[in-house]
Design a protein around this motif. Structure first.
Motif, PDB file in Angstrom:
ATOM      1  N   GLY A 133     -30.907   0.810  -2.234  1.00 27.73           N
ATOM      2  CA  GLY A 133     -30.810  -0.308  -1.304  1.00 27.73           C
ATOM      3  C   GLY A 133     -31.501  -1.569  -1.765  1.00 27.73           C
ATOM      4  N   SER A 134     -31.547  -1.785  -3.061  1.00 26.35           N
ATOM      5  CA  SER A 134     -32.171  -2.988  -3.604  1.00 26.35           C
ATOM      6  C   SER A 134     -31.105  -3.922  -4.167  1.00 26.35           C
ATOM      7  N   LEU A 135     -31.432  -5.208  -4.171  1.00 29.87           N
ATOM      8  CA  LEU A 135     -30.512  -6.235  -4.651  1.00 29.87           C
ATOM      9  C   LEU A 135     -31.233  -7.150  -5.621  1.00 29.87           C
ATOM     10  N   ARG A 136     -30.571  -7.543  -6.701  1.00 28.98           N
ATOM     11  CA  ARG A 136     -31.112  -8.552  -7.609  1.00 28.98           C
ATOM     12  C   ARG A 136     -30.568  -9.893  -7.146  1.00 28.98           C
ATOM     13  N   ALA A 156     -28.817 -18.650  -1.848  1.00 30.49           N
ATOM     14  CA  ALA A 156     -29.185 -17.803  -2.984  1.00 30.49           C
ATOM     15  C   ALA A 156     -27.967 -16.993  -3.421  1.00 30.49           C
ATOM     16  N   THR A 157     -28.038 -16.404  -4.613  1.00 32.22           N
ATOM     17  CA  THR A 157     -26.924 -15.638  -5.168  1.00 32.22           C
ATOM     18  C   THR A 157     -27.350 -14.193  -5.398  1.00 32.22           C
ATOM     19  N   VAL A 158     -26.612 -13.262  -4.808  1.00 38.84           N
ATOM     20  CA  VAL A 158     -26.853 -11.843  -5.070  1.00 38.84           C
ATOM     21  C   VAL A 158     -26.123 -11.513  -6.363  1.00 38.84           C
ATOM     22  N   VAL A 205     -34.798  -7.718  -3.871  1.00 37.32           N
ATOM     23  CA  VAL A 205     -34.881  -7.611  -2.414  1.00 37.32           C
ATOM     24  C   VAL A 205     -34.553  -6.169  -2.047  1.00 37.32           C
ATOM     25  N   ARG A 206     -35.447  -5.532  -1.297  1.00 35.90           N
ATOM     26  CA  ARG A 206     -35.196  -4.166  -0.850  1.00 35.90           C
ATOM     27  C   ARG A 206     -34.801  -4.197   0.615  1.00 35.90           C
ATOM     28  N   VAL A 207     -33.642  -3.626   0.912  1.00 35.34           N
ATOM     29  CA  VAL A 207     -33.114  -3.587   2.275  1.00 35.34           C
ATOM     30  C   VAL A 207     -33.871  -2.513   3.050  1.00 35.34           C
ATOM     31  N   ALA A 208     -34.217  -2.815   4.293  1.00 33.84           N
ATOM     32  CA  ALA A 208     -34.950  -1.868   5.135  1.00 33.84           C
ATOM     33  C   ALA A 208     -34.058  -0.699   5.549  1.00 33.84           C
TER      34      ALA A 208
END
Length: 94
Positions: A55-58, A46-48, A15-18
């Motif tokens: 600024g990306s999240l797995r 969901a689990t980060v 997920v890339r944060v804006a």
């Protein structure tokens, strides 16, 4: 996956944060924006798993959670985990 999810089937997405700029313009991804998106994603169930560069999240989730994660504010994109591989493989946009 988003249109026809396999219920309970787990996957990992990036997920890339804006980016947040003055007056809603293009700017930088702030720590505050990332923290808010993490909280909102975890509210969907969901689990980060990890905070990545730029600024990306797995995120680990089930296919039936994808729709709710995609509705989270301040997300620029949601892609399969293969997108950021070093081999240059393009991921699948969700």
């Amino acid at each position: 996956m988003r249109e026809n999810p396999d219920e309970g089937e787990e996957l990992t997405v990036i997920v890339r944060v804006a980016a947040q700029g003055p007056d809603g313009g293009v700017g930088e991804v702030t720590d505050e924006a990332v923290e808010q998106v993490i909280e909102d994603i975890e509210d969907t169930g969901a689990t980060v798993e990890d905070s990545l560069r730029f600024g990306s999240l797995r995120v680990r989730l089930t296919q039936d959670q994808i729709e709710e994660v995609c509705k989270v504010s301040d997300i620029a994109s949601v892609e399969t985990n293969n997108t950021i591989g070093l081999g240059g493989d393009a991921g699948e946009d969700i």
